[in-house]
Structures are given as C-alpha cells and as structure tokens.
Design a protein around this motif. Structure first.
Motif, PDB file in Angstrom:
ATOM      1  N   TRP A  91       0.826  -1.198   0.000  1.00 49.51           N
ATOM      2  CA  TRP A  91       0.000   0.000   0.000  1.00 49.51           C
ATOM      3  C   TRP A  91       0.868   1.259   0.000  1.00 49.51           C
ATOM      4  CZ3 TRP A  91      -0.570   3.865   3.737  1.00 49.51           C
ATOM      5  CH2 TRP A  91      -1.634   4.760   3.533  1.00 49.51           C
ATOM      6  N   PHE A  92       1.933   1.260   0.842  1.00 49.06           N
ATOM      7  CA  PHE A  92       2.830   2.419   0.908  1.00 49.06           C
ATOM      8  C   PHE A  92       3.438   2.704  -0.466  1.00 49.06           C
ATOM      9  CE2 PHE A  92       2.978   0.887   5.331  1.00 49.06           C
ATOM     10  CZ  PHE A  92       2.602   2.054   5.984  1.00 49.06           C
ATOM     11  N   THR A  93       3.899   1.656  -1.118  1.00 49.80           N
ATOM     12  CA  THR A  93       4.526   1.805  -2.426  1.00 49.80           C
ATOM     13  C   THR A  93       3.521   2.295  -3.458  1.00 49.80           C
ATOM     14  OG1 THR A  93       6.049   0.031  -1.864  1.00 49.80           O
ATOM     15  CG2 THR A  93       5.878   0.591  -4.182  1.00 49.80           C
ATOM     16  N   SER A  94       2.316   1.768  -3.436  1.00 50.83           N
ATOM     17  CA  SER A  94       1.277   2.157  -4.378  1.00 50.83           C
ATOM     18  C   SER A  94       0.906   3.633  -4.219  1.00 50.83           C
ATOM     19  CB  SER A  94       0.050   1.272  -4.178  1.00 50.83           C
ATOM     20  OG  SER A  94      -1.028   1.737  -4.941  1.00 50.83           O
ATOM     21  N   VAL A  95       0.679   4.065  -2.975  1.00 55.73           N
ATOM     22  CA  VAL A  95       0.321   5.464  -2.723  1.00 55.73           C
ATOM     23  C   VAL A  95       1.468   6.373  -3.143  1.00 55.73           C
ATOM     24  CG1 VAL A  95      -0.164   7.159  -0.909  1.00 55.73           C
ATOM     25  CG2 VAL A  95      -1.347   4.955  -0.904  1.00 55.73           C
ATOM     26  N   ALA A  96       2.679   5.983  -2.821  1.00 55.55           N
ATOM     27  CA  ALA A  96       3.844   6.797  -3.193  1.00 55.55           C
ATOM     28  C   ALA A  96       3.953   6.920  -4.710  1.00 55.55           C
ATOM     29  CB  ALA A  96       5.116   6.178  -2.614  1.00 55.55           C
ATOM     30  N   ARG A  97       3.807   5.814  -5.398  1.00 60.12           N
ATOM     31  CA  ARG A  97       3.917   5.812  -6.866  1.00 60.12           C
ATOM     32  C   ARG A  97       2.843   6.708  -7.478  1.00 60.12           C
ATOM     33  NH1 ARG A  97       3.656   0.317  -8.110  1.00 60.12           N
ATOM     34  NH2 ARG A  97       5.724   0.170  -7.213  1.00 60.12           N
ATOM     35  N   THR A  98       1.617   6.660  -6.928  1.00 60.80           N
ATOM     36  CA  THR A  98       0.524   7.497  -7.411  1.00 60.80           C
ATOM     37  C   THR A  98       0.895   8.982  -7.344  1.00 60.80           C
ATOM     38  OG1 THR A  98      -1.129   5.880  -6.731  1.00 60.80           O
ATOM     39  CG2 THR A  98      -1.895   8.143  -7.007  1.00 60.80           C
ATOM     40  N   HIS A  99       1.676   9.343  -6.338  1.00 60.16           N
ATOM     41  CA  HIS A  99       2.047  10.745  -6.140  1.00 60.16           C
ATOM     42  C   HIS A  99       3.468  11.055  -6.609  1.00 60.16           C
ATOM     43  CE1 HIS A  99      -1.646  11.634  -3.997  1.00 60.16           C
ATOM     44  NE2 HIS A  99      -1.500  10.465  -3.400  1.00 60.16           N
ATOM     45  N   GLY A 100       4.079  10.106  -7.337  1.00 58.80           N
ATOM     46  CA  GLY A 100       5.393  10.339  -7.903  1.00 58.80           C
ATOM     47  C   GLY A 100       6.553  10.224  -6.929  1.00 58.80           C
ATOM     48  N   PHE A 101       6.368   9.475  -5.849  1.00 58.25           N
ATOM     49  CA  PHE A 101       7.429   9.293  -4.849  1.00 58.25           C
ATOM     50  C   PHE A 101       8.040   7.903  -4.964  1.00 58.25           C
ATOM     51  CE2 PHE A 101       5.366  12.870  -3.024  1.00 58.25           C
ATOM     52  CZ  PHE A 101       6.205  13.436  -2.084  1.00 58.25           C
ATOM     53  N   ASP A 102       9.290   7.784  -4.566  1.00 61.28           N
ATOM     54  CA  ASP A 102       9.929   6.492  -4.318  1.00 61.28           C
ATOM     55  C   ASP A 102      10.042   6.370  -2.805  1.00 61.28           C
ATOM     56  OD1 ASP A 102      10.368   5.696  -6.965  1.00 61.28           O
ATOM     57  OD2 ASP A 102      12.226   6.851  -7.076  1.00 61.28           O
TER      58      ASP A 102
END
Length: 135
Positions: free
Chosen positions: A102-113
């Motif tokens: 979930w953390f990775t998915s939310v981050a990716r949605t907002h352009g974060f690694d």
C-alpha cells in the motif's frame, strides 16, 4: 537499514537498562529524571545521544507525538513494525500495517519512491475508556 557500531559505555548500558524496564514509550526527559532519581550521574545530552544510537541500531523505537519524541526498547529489533499507542496511559502494542505494498502504491501514485516509512496509531485503550466511563 545498516546498524552503526557504537562504543559500549556504562552510561549507554544504564540508558538501555532503564529503557528496557519501561512498559511503554517514554520521553528522554522523563528517562533522564528517573535515572537521576536512581542516583545516575548522567547528563540529558548523553541520554539523548544514547537513545538516538539505540534507535539507529534498531534496538529502540522512536515515535513523534505532539508532546515530542518518545522512545521504547524494541521487542524484536529484527523486524520492521508499527505501533498503536494509548494517549492516556501510554500502553503500546505492535500492529501490522494495512499492507506494505500500500505504501509503495500510494507513493507511486504521487510520484514518490519510498525509502522508509513510519506508522503510529494513537487512541484510547479499552482500560482507559472503561475507567473514564466509570467516573
């Protein structure tokens, strides 16, 4: 996370032992006060330094609250974990997050690694809630 080698000292051992004797999270100031009350001649700066070394070596957890940083000896320093903390009595339990993906998915949605994450949940435990209702 890589552990940092720190020199073991009597003051470090005193901080570690005191932290391990606490049931929940505690502030550096409160831990310093308890050490001083027990006769330890340790400065507050040394307490902070030792607590930060324990956190860096994954031997202690640190959480940020509106009142400041709190510390607790890790129950299992080998596993990444999260906490639920009672804001009334400080009772703390380790919890599983929704899903690490979930953390990775939310981050990716907002352009974060994602490099790291921290999750603490604050509330009132059932014992404190019951005590509050009984008044």
């Amino acid at each position: 996370m890589t552990s940092t080698r720190t020199r073991r000292t009597a003051q470090g051992a005193a901080v570690r032992t005191a932290l391990e004797s606490m049931a929940g999270f505690i502030s550096a100031q409160e831990l310093h006060r308890r050490l001083s009350d027990d006769g330890s001649k340790i400065g507050i700066a040394t307490v902070y330094r030792q607590l930060n070394a324990l956190v860096e070596n994954q031997e202690a957890d640190a959480i940020s609250t509106p009142e400041g940083q709190l510390y607790r000896a890790c129950e299992d320093p080998q596993t990444h974990h999260h906490h639920m903390v009672c804001t009334s009595c400080g009772t703390t339990i380790e919890i599983e997050p929704p899903d690490e993906a979930w953390f990775t998915s939310v981050a990716r949605t907002h352009g974060f690694d994602v490099h790291s994450h921290t999750l603490e949940v604050f509330g009132i435990c059932s014992a404190c809630r019951s005590a509050s209702s009984a008044r």
